[in-house]
Design a protein around this motif. Structure first.
Motif, PDB file in Angstrom:
ATOM      1  N   ILE A 159       0.834  -1.146  -0.004  1.00 13.92           N
ATOM      2  CA  ILE A 159       0.088   0.035  -0.009  1.00 13.92           C
ATOM      3  C   ILE A 159       0.869   1.169  -0.070  1.00 13.92           C
ATOM      4  N   ASP A 160       0.831   1.906  -1.213  1.00 13.74           N
ATOM      5  CA  ASP A 160       1.891   3.179  -1.149  1.00 13.74           C
ATOM      6  C   ASP A 160       0.937   4.511  -1.125  1.00 13.74           C
ATOM      7  N   THR A 161       1.722   5.159  -0.195  1.00 11.68           N
ATOM      8  CA  THR A 161       1.108   6.399   0.135  1.00 11.68           C
ATOM      9  C   THR A 161       1.582   7.386  -1.044  1.00 11.68           C
ATOM     10  N   GLY A 162       2.553   7.017  -1.697  1.00  7.92           N
ATOM     11  CA  GLY A 162       3.071   8.059  -2.814  1.00  7.92           C
ATOM     12  C   GLY A 162       4.253   8.860  -2.098  1.00  7.92           C
ATOM     13  N   HIS A 163       4.234   8.776  -0.689  1.00 11.85           N
ATOM     14  CA  HIS A 163       5.093   9.490  -0.057  1.00 11.85           C
ATOM     15  C   HIS A 163       6.243   8.671   0.560  1.00 11.85           C
ATOM     16  N   ASN A 164       6.872   7.620  -0.219  1.00 10.00           N
ATOM     17  CA  ASN A 164       7.703   6.901   0.309  1.00 10.00           C
ATOM     18  C   ASN A 164       9.197   7.296  -0.406  1.00 10.00           C
ATOM     19  N   TYR A 165      10.153   6.941   0.161  1.00  8.42           N
ATOM     20  CA  TYR A 165      11.521   7.345  -0.285  1.00  8.42           C
ATOM     21  C   TYR A 165      11.628   6.449  -1.206  1.00  8.42           C
ATOM     22  N   PRO A 166      12.226   7.131  -2.725  1.00 12.93           N
ATOM     23  CA  PRO A 166      12.377   6.552  -3.748  1.00 12.93           C
ATOM     24  C   PRO A 166      13.354   5.311  -3.722  1.00 12.93           C
ATOM     25  N   GLU A 167      14.543   5.254  -2.821  1.00 11.33           N
ATOM     26  CA  GLU A 167      15.446   4.154  -2.588  1.00 11.33           C
ATOM     27  C   GLU A 167      14.569   2.953  -2.225  1.00 11.33           C
ATOM     28  N   VAL A 168      13.543   3.109  -1.368  1.00 12.79           N
ATOM     29  CA  VAL A 168      12.917   1.980  -0.742  1.00 12.79           C
ATOM     30  C   VAL A 168      12.030   1.487  -1.765  1.00 12.79           C
ATOM     31  N   ILE A 169      11.318   2.317  -2.546  1.00 11.93           N
ATOM     32  CA  ILE A 169      10.307   1.860  -3.690  1.00 11.93           C
ATOM     33  C   ILE A 169      11.322   0.872  -4.761  1.00 11.93           C
ATOM     34  N   ALA A 170      12.415   1.372  -4.869  1.00 10.79           N
ATOM     35  CA  ALA A 170      13.232   0.755  -5.900  1.00 10.79           C
ATOM     36  C   ALA A 170      13.822  -0.362  -5.272  1.00 10.79           C
ATOM     37  N   SER A 211      -7.064   5.762  -4.198  1.00 12.34           N
ATOM     38  CA  SER A 211      -8.194   5.919  -3.265  1.00 12.34           C
ATOM     39  C   SER A 211      -8.620   7.442  -3.461  1.00 12.34           C
ATOM     40  N   MET A 212      -7.979   8.276  -3.490  1.00 10.83           N
ATOM     41  CA  MET A 212      -8.110   9.808  -3.595  1.00 10.83           C
ATOM     42  C   MET A 212      -8.890   9.882  -4.968  1.00 10.83           C
ATOM     43  N   ALA A 213      -8.449   9.493  -5.941  1.00  9.79           N
ATOM     44  CA  ALA A 213      -9.123   9.433  -7.444  1.00  9.79           C
ATOM     45  C   ALA A 213     -10.655   9.098  -7.261  1.00  9.79           C
ATOM     46  N   ARG A 214     -10.748   8.006  -6.544  1.00  4.61           N
ATOM     47  CA  ARG A 214     -12.078   7.383  -6.377  1.00  4.61           C
ATOM     48  C   ARG A 214     -12.825   8.235  -5.290  1.00  4.61           C
ATOM     49  N   GLY A 215     -12.257   9.172  -4.506  1.00  5.54           N
ATOM     50  CA  GLY A 215     -12.998   9.929  -3.532  1.00  5.54           C
ATOM     51  C   GLY A 215     -13.151   9.282  -2.223  1.00  5.54           C
ATOM     52  N   GLU A 234      -1.448  17.161   4.630  1.00  7.75           N
ATOM     53  CA  GLU A 234      -1.726  16.336   5.721  1.00  7.75           C
ATOM     54  C   GLU A 234      -1.103  14.995   5.513  1.00  7.75           C
ATOM     55  N   SER A 235      -0.708  14.233   6.659  1.00  3.04           N
ATOM     56  CA  SER A 235      -0.033  13.169   6.527  1.00  3.04           C
ATOM     57  C   SER A 235      -0.957  12.024   6.102  1.00  3.04           C
ATOM     58  N   ARG A 236      -0.462  11.249   4.866  1.00  2.00           N
ATOM     59  CA  ARG A 236      -1.223  10.382   4.429  1.00  2.00           C
ATOM     60  C   ARG A 236      -1.196   8.864   5.064  1.00  2.00           C
ATOM     61  N   ASN A 237      -0.340   8.835   6.108  1.00  2.00           N
ATOM     62  CA  ASN A 237      -0.014   7.613   6.829  1.00  2.00           C
ATOM     63  C   ASN A 237      -1.539   6.818   7.248  1.00  2.00           C
ATOM     64  N   LYS A 238      -2.334   7.591   8.047  1.00  2.00           N
ATOM     65  CA  LYS A 238      -3.515   7.055   8.521  1.00  2.00           C
ATOM     66  C   LYS A 238      -4.527   6.713   7.389  1.00  2.00           C
ATOM     67  N   HIS A 239      -4.469   7.249   6.438  1.00  2.00           N
ATOM     68  CA  HIS A 239      -5.482   7.036   5.263  1.00  2.00           C
ATOM     69  C   HIS A 239      -4.866   5.626   4.369  1.00  2.00           C
ATOM     70  N   GLN A 240      -3.778   4.974   4.994  1.00  2.00           N
ATOM     71  CA  GLN A 240      -3.451   3.887   4.170  1.00  2.00           C
ATOM     72  C   GLN A 240      -4.435   2.765   4.531  1.00  2.00           C
ATOM     73  N   SER A 241      -5.322   2.942   5.672  1.00  2.00           N
ATOM     74  CA  SER A 241      -6.136   1.929   6.094  1.00  2.00           C
ATOM     75  C   SER A 241      -7.106   1.752   5.107  1.00  2.00           C
ATOM     76  N   VAL A 242      -7.662   2.768   4.470  1.00  2.00           N
ATOM     77  CA  VAL A 242      -8.576   2.995   3.230  1.00  2.00           C
ATOM     78  C   VAL A 242      -8.367   2.125   2.187  1.00  2.00           C
ATOM     79  N   THR A 243      -6.942   2.446   1.667  1.00  2.00           N
ATOM     80  CA  THR A 243      -6.664   1.742   0.369  1.00  2.00           C
ATOM     81  C   THR A 243      -6.241   0.277   0.721  1.00  2.00           C
ATOM     82  N   LEU A 244      -5.780   0.014   2.010  1.00  2.00           N
ATOM     83  CA  LEU A 244      -5.612  -1.487   2.106  1.00  2.00           C
ATOM     84  C   LEU A 244      -7.078  -2.170   2.440  1.00  2.00           C
ATOM     85  N   LEU A 245      -7.991  -1.575   2.922  1.00  2.00           N
ATOM     86  CA  LEU A 245      -9.394  -2.136   2.922  1.00  2.00           C
ATOM     87  C   LEU A 245      -9.781  -2.381   1.418  1.00  2.00           C
ATOM     88  N   GLU A 246      -9.529  -1.302   0.586  1.00  2.00           N
ATOM     89  CA  GLU A 246      -9.988  -1.505  -0.783  1.00  2.00           C
ATOM     90  C   GLU A 246      -9.309  -2.608  -1.514  1.00  2.00           C
TER      91      GLU A 246
END
Lengths: 439, 312
Positions: free
Chosen positions: B74-85, B106-110, B119-131
């Motif tokens: 579940i990628d918040t889009g705010h991860n360090y590029p080294e980690v994603i690579a 999830s944001m595009a879906r609303g 705002e920190s995206r960390n807590k919103h990961q739950s939504v994407t995970l459940l989806e």
């Protein structure tokens, strides 16, 4: 608090993992004792301590309340009691410890059974001012019932009785009399240690106020205690290997793996070597161990608690829920192939046991349907006396007989915890509603 | 495969397995129970050290076969590029399937609406995970959480039940006895499984050293511009620029935990090797989350609250 000292690596023997539980009545100071062990063993770090100091001040306390370290859930902090099993960790460099902190409140007996089920040792706290209470008796009886062989009775709050040796001796005598009465102590080891969890005497440090006590500190007892499956145990135990998962890679890119069939599982007891003759239950088909694999390597032998893959000499149909046992080895006895079992059953659910219903029993990796044949009696947990019973409610422990739709491969719990234990599942909720120990 | 190598060292001990061997054997047993009991499990892999350990354990549990589950990030889009690579490379090396679902989706879906762009995206990961759980019908998600991380986690089961809304009910957990795990769920419900529940941060580092596991570079000491924020260091990145009054310093730091850039702080460190990190971990005076998590500090119960809402 200074930086913890960590012993040089590889300098000391790795004595593995000791799992123990702490139990006591409400206000016996159990959470304080754990806080003390963690603090003196330097497993509490500065920010955690600061948070606890902050919480203590917020509650209007003058001294830091070490019990706040373990009472993790909001509801517990509000009520000031421990309502669920919490797991804590510390390491001395010699040994890694897993503490299961079992709640003392009577209505949560099921959590104590849960905590006891994985423990090698139980620390039973007795308040020096109050002596051996009903609750201490219950905890001791449950610990013994759940097969814990090492009991440590920690007589706490010695600071509140003037560090008086006579108080300690009286409690020891009372406890031993009770233990003999219900039959604990014959094959179990019971030790006694006077402590003050609040000030730390005889927990990790000896302190200066209990000079009359010559025995080991609580931590010394933990460091020296033997765990299940040591070498002597393994020689006595029969080999049990419940199959968890069958590995059939059949990878198109590797024809060598085409016929590969690995039986994956954990050695629950005893040991096994390449070439050993084995029987696969049910069915009783006989073959030999062709290979023991772990992480792409072949092992000569494997022992209790190792997770491995067994390859067999003959191609036979083996699936999850089957059990591989040794055949014809000296001292290695086969398990019972049982269609009916009798067990001590602890009821864990708020919905009472309904003898008319069918339940699921999960035993090792096997799941079978079961019906209650009879409730033989209910146990008075403080005395282990038998009481009449027609139903079971939460926290009751009873002897119950079950009829099973398919056989399980079982040993008596007192001889083998892994193949003597089962859980009862309610299929409508999928909840775990009972914990059984085969007698 | 045919060479008879000596058994693990610890077998020499009369007391059974050494502590890392014991923890490893327990974790392998748990992973195999997931495979044996669950129809459609997934393993959460972020590129962080705990999930890197999980992948090693999964290799030991299931090779020579492929894993009986895909990897899910579940990628918040705010991860360090080294980690994603690193995440992508590791999944490719293992030849395992990696599924990535992003907070942006999830944001595009609303279904995720940020209060402010910063705002920190960390807590919103739950939504994407459940989806993602719903999209793929996962009945179990394996994660690298440990009980020593936080007080609320100390009470969590190894097999932790979540209802149809992904919620954890700490007062109504399934009893968990012996090593008899109950992964049964009704459709729509799921189980979170934590095979390294009983590991501490030090155990994780000792295992990484013993197994020679590779980690993303930001786990090791490196120079990085930071701003001091109370006791914590806040990294200066395009996402988290320095404020007008902030004094930016370049310090030698490393990350003890790797997560969303906006809420993960590095610590001052000169440790440039696993051995150096073990030494520091064994002598540190701050817990892993306390030293590094900007989001757990808000209240005494912030982790418990987020977990009830479906957070890992």
């Amino acid at each position: 608090m200074g930086a913890p000292e960590f012993p040089p690596r590889k300098a000391i023997e790795d004595r593995g993992v000791l799992r123990f539980l702490t139990c006591g009545s409400v206000d016996d100071g159990k959470s304080t004792l754990i806080g003390r062990l963690l603090y003196d063993a330097k497993a509490i770090l500065a920010d955690t301590l600061r948070a606890v100091e902050h919480s203590s001040r917020k509650r209007g306390l003058t001294a830091t309340d070490l019990s706040l370290l373990t009472d993790g859930l909001v509801a517990e902090r509000e009520q000031g009691i421990t309502i669920d099993v919490a797991y804590r960790y510390f390491s001395t460099g010699k040994r890694k410890y897993v503490i299961a902190d079992a709640p003392g409140h009577e209505q949560y007996t099921r959590n104590m059974v849960t905590a006891a089920s994985t423990a090698d040792l139980a620390v039973i706290l007795v308040d020096a001012r109050k002596g051996v209470l009903t609750q201490s008796r219950r905890h001791s009886a449950i610990a013994s019932l759940v097969g814990i062989r090492h009991l440590v009775v920690a007589v706490n709050k010695m600071d509140l009785v003037g560090y008086d040796q006579a108080v300690f001796e009286r409690i020891r005598a009372d406890y031993l009399e009770f233990a003999r009465g219900i039959g604990i102590g014959s094959s179990d080891e019971i030790r006694f240690v006077p402590i003050s969890a609040l000030d730390g005497d005889m927990v990790v440090e000896r302190g200066e106020r209990l000079d009359w006590y010559r025995g080991p500190t609580l931590l010394d007892i933990l460091e020296g205690a033997s765990v299940a499956h040591d070498v002597d145990d393994r020689r006595r135990e029969s080999f049990r290997f419940p199959v968890q998962y069958v590995c059939r890679p059949q990878r198109a890119d590797d024809p060598a793996l085409h016929d590969y069939r690995g039986y994956m599982g954990r050695v629950e007891s005893g040991e096994i070597a390449v070439g050993d003759a084995v029987t696969v239950l049910p069915g009783g088909r006989e073959t030999k161990v062709k290979d023991i694999q772990f992480d792409g390597r072949s092992l000569r032998r494997a022992v209790a608690e190792q997770s491995i893959t067994l390859l067999l000499a003959d191609e036979i149909d083996v699936s999850r829920g089957d059990m591989i046992v040794k055949r014809g080895a000296a001292g290695d006895r086969p398990p019972a192939v049982a269609n009916a079992i009798r067990a001590k059953l602890c009821w864990l659910s708020a919905t009472p046991l309904d003898p008319q219903r069918r339940y699921l029993i999960r035993h090792t990796t096997r799941e079978v349907r079961a019906r209650v044949a009879s409730i033989d009696y209910r146990l008075d947990i403080a005395t282990l006396r038998h009481l009449d019973a027609t139903m079971l409610a939460m926290n009751d422990i009873a002897q119950v007989s079950f009829r099973l739709a398919q056989p399980i491969f079982a040993d008596v719990y007192a001889i083998n915890r892994a193949t003597g234990a089962f859980i009862v599942i309610d299929e409508t909720t999928n909840n775990t509603v009972g914990a059984g120990m085969i007698v | 495969m045919t060479a008879r190598l000596p058994e693990p060292q610890a077998l020499a001990s009369r007391h059974g397995l050494g502590h890392l061997d014991w923890l490893e054997a327990e974790a392998i047993h748990i992973l195999r129970e997931v495979a044996g009991q669950c129809a459609t499990p997934a393993l959460l892999f972020s590129g962080g050290k705990d999930s890197i350990v999980l992948l090693r354990l999964a290799e030991k549990a299931f090779r020579p076969a492929r894993f009986p589950f895909p990897l899910l990030h579940i990628d918040t889009g705010h991860n360090y590029p080294e980690v994603i690579a690193f995440r992508d490379r590791r999944a490719a090396e293992l030849g395992e399937r990696l599924i990535v679902r992003t907070l942006e989706q999830s944001m595009a879906r609303g279904s995720v609406v940020l209060k402010s762009p910063g705002e920190s995206r960390n807590k919103h990961q739950s939504v994407t995970l459940l989806e993602a759980i719903e999209e793929f019908g996962f009945d179990a998600c394996i994660g690298g959480a440990r009980r020593d991380e936080e007080k609320a986690r100390a009470k969590e089961r190894v097999f932790s039940f979540r209802d149809g809304f992904g919620q954890w009910d700490p007062k109504n957990q399934r009893p968990e006895l012996w090593n008899l795990y109950n992964a049964r769920v009704h459709p729509g419900e799921n189980i979170r499984v934590f095979p390294i529940s009983n590991w501490t941060e030090l155990d994780v580092w000792q295992y990484i050293e013993r197994e020679g596991l590779e980690l993303p570079s930001i786990y090791f000491a490196h120079a990085r511009p930071v701003v001091r924020k109370g006791d914590l260091l806040r990294p200066v990145t395009p996402l988290t620029p320095a404020g007008s009054g902030d004094a930016v310093e370049t310090l030698t730091v490393r990350f003890r935990t790797v997560g969303d850039i906006t809420c993960t702080a590095p610590v001052s460190s000169l440790a440039d090797s696993v051995a150096g990190i073990i030494e520091e971990t064994a002598t540190t005076t701050l817990t892993e989350r306390g030293a590094t998590r900007l989001d757990d500090q808000t209240s005494e119960a912030s982790m418990e609250q987020r977990k009830k809402e479906g957070y890992f």
